[in-house]
Design a protein around this motif. Structure first.
Motif, short mmCIF file in Angstrom:
data_model
loop_
_atom_site.label_atom_id
_atom_site.label_comp_id
_atom_site.label_asym_id
_atom_site.label_seq_id
_atom_site.Cartn_x
_atom_site.Cartn_y
_atom_site.Cartn_z
N PHE A 169 -3.31 -23.25 -47.77
CA PHE A 169 -4.33 -22.79 -46.83
C PHE A 169 -4.00 -23.33 -45.45
N ALA A 170 -4.22 -22.51 -44.42
CA ALA A 170 -3.94 -22.95 -43.05
C ALA A 170 -5.01 -22.41 -42.11
N VAL A 171 -5.27 -23.18 -41.08
CA VAL A 171 -6.15 -22.77 -39.98
C VAL A 171 -5.28 -22.80 -38.73
N TYR A 215 -14.03 -15.68 -26.48
CA TYR A 215 -13.02 -15.29 -27.46
C TYR A 215 -11.87 -16.29 -27.43
N ALA A 216 -11.81 -17.10 -28.48
CA ALA A 216 -10.72 -18.06 -28.70
C ALA A 216 -10.40 -17.96 -30.18
N PRO A 217 -9.65 -16.94 -30.59
CA PRO A 217 -9.48 -16.61 -32.01
C PRO A 217 -8.90 -17.74 -32.85
N VAL A 218 -9.42 -17.80 -34.09
CA VAL A 218 -8.96 -18.74 -35.10
C VAL A 218 -8.68 -17.92 -36.35
N THR A 219 -7.49 -18.10 -36.93
CA THR A 219 -7.10 -17.35 -38.12
C THR A 219 -6.94 -18.30 -39.30
N VAL A 220 -7.56 -17.93 -40.40
CA VAL A 220 -7.47 -18.69 -41.65
C VAL A 220 -6.59 -17.89 -42.60
N THR A 221 -5.62 -18.57 -43.24
CA THR A 221 -4.72 -17.89 -44.16
C THR A 221 -4.66 -18.61 -45.50
N ALA A 246 -1.48 -13.14 -50.33
CA ALA A 246 -1.20 -13.24 -48.90
C ALA A 246 -2.45 -12.73 -48.20
N TRP A 247 -3.35 -13.65 -47.82
CA TRP A 247 -4.66 -13.30 -47.28
C TRP A 247 -4.85 -13.95 -45.93
N LYS A 248 -5.54 -13.25 -45.02
CA LYS A 248 -5.89 -13.82 -43.72
C LYS A 248 -7.20 -13.24 -43.23
N HIS A 249 -7.89 -14.05 -42.43
CA HIS A 249 -9.12 -13.60 -41.78
C HIS A 249 -9.18 -14.26 -40.41
N THR A 250 -9.49 -13.46 -39.39
CA THR A 250 -9.56 -13.98 -38.03
C THR A 250 -11.01 -14.00 -37.57
N PHE A 251 -11.41 -15.13 -36.98
CA PHE A 251 -12.74 -15.32 -36.42
C PHE A 251 -12.62 -15.32 -34.90
N SER A 252 -13.69 -14.97 -34.21
CA SER A 252 -13.64 -14.90 -32.75
C SER A 252 -13.49 -16.27 -32.10
#
Length: 141
Positions: free
Chosen positions: A38-40, A101-107, A118-124
């Protein structure tokens, strides 16, 4: 007669060679592999973003890894059947987040019960991420 013995010996050797090859194809464990990273990351593209923090998690046969609470994280993943989207909740309406808007992506990358993930989600921004993932043990690292 000698020809028959040679043919029978050759057939026996072929049969033995075939069965020994089958023994090597047996699984080495009763558990399908379940190991994830898992990564942020800061940014909206997982491939080019800067990783802020990461954690590893293996759930079979026992919960282990660098995750701070591997047993709880594995239990949460098992409760969703490994569907990582089901870990996302609606943001807490009582929590106010800034509108910048300072995007953060969790994978999540790896294998879950033998299937590739292989999953990802981006938050604002990180506030929206915390409000959406708040209390979720899988992403609490």
């Amino acid at each position: 007669m000698r020809h028959r013995i040679a043919a029978a010996s050759a057939a026996t050797l072929l049969c033995l060679a075939g069965t020994s090859g089958m023994a090597a194809a047996q699984p080495s464990s009763l558990y399908a592999p379940s190991a994830l990273v898992f990564a942020v990351a800061q940014g909206d593209d997982a491939a080019t973003s800067t990783v802020v923090r990461a954690s590893t998690l293996s759930c079979a046969p026992t919960a282990q890894g660098t995750h701070p609470d591997p047993k709880a994280a594995c239990a949460a993943l098992n409760a969703t059947g490994g569907a990582l989207d089901r870990l996302l909740a609606s943001p807490n309406p009582d929590r106010a987040c800034p509108m910048h808007y300072a995007p953060v992506t969790v994978t999540a990358d790896g294998v879950w019960k033998g299937s590739r993930v292989a999953w990802k989600h981006t938050f604002s921004n990180s506030c929206v991420m915390s409000a959406t993932l708040g209390g979720n043990t899988v992403f609490s690292f």
